[in-house]
Design a protein around this motif. Structure first.
Motif, mmCIF file in Angstrom:
data_model
loop_
_atom_site.group_PDB
_atom_site.id
_atom_site.type_symbol
_atom_site.label_atom_id
_atom_site.label_comp_id
_atom_site.label_asym_id
_atom_site.label_seq_id
_atom_site.Cartn_x
_atom_site.Cartn_y
_atom_site.Cartn_z
ATOM 1 N N ALA A 1 40.672 28.004 55.408
ATOM 2 C CA ALA A 1 39.652 27.952 54.044
ATOM 3 C C ALA A 1 40.072 29.015 53.434
ATOM 4 O O ALA A 1 39.912 28.982 52.145
ATOM 5 C CB ALA A 1 38.059 27.784 54.617
ATOM 6 N N ARG B 1 34.706 23.576 44.437
ATOM 7 C CA ARG B 1 35.002 25.115 44.081
ATOM 8 C C ARG B 1 35.137 25.048 42.526
ATOM 9 O O ARG B 1 35.446 26.334 42.108
ATOM 10 C CB ARG B 1 36.540 25.189 44.569
ATOM 11 C CG ARG B 1 36.525 24.965 46.012
ATOM 12 C CD ARG B 1 38.138 25.097 46.376
ATOM 13 N NE ARG B 1 38.324 24.738 47.812
ATOM 14 C CZ ARG B 1 38.338 25.715 48.784
ATOM 15 N NH1 ARG B 1 38.226 26.904 48.467
ATOM 16 N NH2 ARG B 1 38.641 25.432 50.206
ATOM 17 N N GLY C 1 34.820 28.958 50.700
ATOM 18 C CA GLY C 1 34.799 27.884 49.738
ATOM 19 C C GLY C 1 33.735 28.069 48.723
ATOM 20 O O GLY C 1 33.672 27.593 47.621
ATOM 21 N N ARG D 1 34.367 23.755 56.194
ATOM 22 C CA ARG D 1 35.505 22.994 56.432
ATOM 23 C C ARG D 1 35.700 21.643 56.115
ATOM 24 O O ARG D 1 35.003 20.916 56.585
ATOM 25 C CB ARG D 1 36.118 23.422 58.074
ATOM 26 C CG ARG D 1 36.374 24.846 58.272
ATOM 27 C CD ARG D 1 37.801 25.547 57.769
ATOM 28 N NE ARG D 1 38.691 24.518 58.295
ATOM 29 C CZ ARG D 1 39.459 24.640 59.517
ATOM 30 N NH1 ARG D 1 39.017 25.525 60.163
ATOM 31 N NH2 ARG D 1 40.201 23.804 59.716
ATOM 32 N N SER E 1 47.528 24.376 49.562
ATOM 33 C CA SER E 1 46.315 23.987 49.887
ATOM 34 C C SER E 1 46.394 22.868 50.921
ATOM 35 O O SER E 1 45.510 22.653 51.826
ATOM 36 C CB SER E 1 45.325 23.440 48.850
ATOM 37 O OG SER E 1 44.154 23.310 49.276
ATOM 38 N N GLN F 1 43.166 28.368 51.649
ATOM 39 C CA GLN F 1 43.011 27.324 50.645
ATOM 40 C C GLN F 1 42.527 27.951 49.388
ATOM 41 O O GLN F 1 42.948 27.664 48.125
ATOM 42 C CB GLN F 1 42.313 26.103 51.073
ATOM 43 C CG GLN F 1 42.875 25.417 52.039
ATOM 44 C CD GLN F 1 42.089 24.209 52.633
ATOM 45 O OE1 GLN F 1 41.002 24.283 53.082
ATOM 46 N NE2 GLN F 1 42.574 22.959 52.559
ATOM 47 N N HIS F 2 41.631 28.883 49.627
ATOM 48 C CA HIS F 2 40.770 29.551 48.655
ATOM 49 C C HIS F 2 41.811 30.303 47.682
ATOM 50 O O HIS F 2 41.863 30.127 46.481
ATOM 51 C CB HIS F 2 39.701 30.550 49.088
ATOM 52 C CG HIS F 2 39.551 31.852 47.977
ATOM 53 N ND1 HIS F 2 38.558 31.435 47.056
ATOM 54 C CD2 HIS F 2 39.906 32.854 48.027
ATOM 55 C CE1 HIS F 2 38.694 32.609 46.353
ATOM 56 N NE2 HIS F 2 39.418 33.469 47.130
ATOM 57 N N ASN G 1 29.118 24.338 49.416
ATOM 58 C CA ASN G 1 29.701 25.492 49.580
ATOM 59 C C ASN G 1 28.688 26.726 49.447
ATOM 60 O O ASN G 1 28.910 28.024 49.999
ATOM 61 C CB ASN G 1 30.945 25.689 48.666
ATOM 62 C CG ASN G 1 32.042 25.180 49.103
ATOM 63 O OD1 ASN G 1 32.300 25.304 50.334
ATOM 64 N ND2 ASN G 1 32.938 24.424 48.443
ATOM 65 N N ASN H 1 31.288 32.487 53.224
ATOM 66 C CA ASN H 1 31.905 31.139 53.272
ATOM 67 C C ASN H 1 33.376 31.093 52.262
ATOM 68 O O ASN H 1 33.141 31.348 50.875
ATOM 69 C CB ASN H 1 31.078 30.015 52.964
ATOM 70 C CG ASN H 1 31.592 28.768 52.459
ATOM 71 O OD1 ASN H 1 32.839 28.307 52.811
ATOM 72 N ND2 ASN H 1 31.116 27.746 51.871
#
Length: 310
Positions: free
Chosen positions: A108, A265, A71, A289, A170, A111-112, A282, A69
């Motif tokens: 994702a 996060r 996240g 998502r 993001s 975004q990370h 997470n 994952n």
């Protein structure tokens, strides 16, 4: 103060990979910096062999497992390592985007990578993110340039001409989710329905063949999301649950807006008023998502057999 450094390493083959990663690790060890290598297992094997006895001083994690994952990577891998060190700087070699990441996972992932720049701003951390440029698509490599201020390629470091402000990047990947199937179970809930929602999720996960530990994780994750909907999302929400090839998918919708992309996060700290719930989600789920708009937020989670892509 030692600066934060976030670099993208573009490598085409094993030789290029080792030419950059072995010096990165060895220079960190020579400087007394704790070193974490979080990459797919085949890269761990390659590096261990190249490093020889020095590998015993490195912490290795299989990114396909700990970072399944995206996240989870900041709270569960990167900061979990950095926070345990009293050194002025730590070094991290990771590979969060590898060939085989699915289209569902990819937003994702980007975004990370963008939010790493927010999570570690002002901290003494050097993060080198490896990208297999011989296999990954040009779009992925362009996104790597957008999320890393510095690019390492052919043994040369250069400023990224495509780097963009991390919060804007993001938001660009705050994308609508694919529609759920028509046969998804749908349940409206409020405070009084939270216990029945937990029972529904537990029964569905068990019937689908999840292990008892997976069922427990999924129930805890959905309970956190539905409770957040009641407390922060207007008092009511909607749960949808369905199967996808042996994977259980749960979606929680409410009328709230998740305005801060770092929620889930970053450890909010002992003095914070909430913020642990999404981080826990997470840590527990195989993929999370989020799509948030002014008129509401949708959070979808996946839990399934180890190693099965979502």
């Amino acid at each position: 103060m030692v600066d934060f450094v976030h670099e993208a390493l573009l490598y085409r083959d094993d030789e290029q990979y080792l030419a950059s990663t072995v010096p990165f690790v060895c220079e960190g060890l020579a400087a007394g910096e704790p070193v974490l290598v979080a990459v797919p297992q085949e890269r761990i094997d390659l590096l261990r062999s190249a490093l020889g006895p020095a590998a015993d001083r490195v912490e290795f994690l299989d990114m396909r497992r700990v970072g399944r994952n995206p996240g989870r990577i900041i709270p569960g891998v990167l900061t979990a390592f950095a926070d345990t060190s009293s050194a002025s700087r730590v070094r991290i070699l990771d590979e969060p985007i590898w060939p085989g990441r699915t289209a569902l996972e990819y937003p994702a992932c980007v975004q990370h990578e963008a939010l790493v720049n927010v999570a570690f701003e002002g901290r003494g951390t050097w993060v080198l993110c490896a990208y297999d440029s011989g296999t990954l698509t040009p779009d992925v490599l362009r996104d790597a340039e957008a999320t890393h201020p510095v690019v390492v390629e052919d043994d040369r470091r250069r400023s990224s001409t495509g780097y963009r402000e991390p919060l804007l990047t993001s938001e660009e990947f705050n994308r609508p989710l694919p529609p759920p199937p028509e046969d998804a179970i749908t349940r409206r809930f409020d405070l009084d329905e939270l216990s029945s929602v937990r029972r529904l999720v537990a029964e569905f996960g068990t019937d689908t063949g999840l292990t008892p530990d997976q069922v427990e994780d999924l129930v805890l994750a959905v309970n956190e999301l539905t409770t957040n909907s009641v407390v922060h999302g207007g008092g009511v929400g909607t749960l949808l649950i369905w199967r996808e090839s042996g994977i259980v998918v749960c979606e929680v919708r409410d009328s709230g807006r998740l305005a801060n992309p770092m929620v889930g996060r970053r450890n909010p700290g002992a003095s914070a008023n909430g913020g642990y719930g999404v981080m826990l989600v997470n840590l527990l789920c195989d993929l999370v998502r989020v799509h948030t708009q002014d008129n509401g937020t949708t959070i979808r989670v996946w839990v399934g057999p180890p190693g099965q892509p979502v």
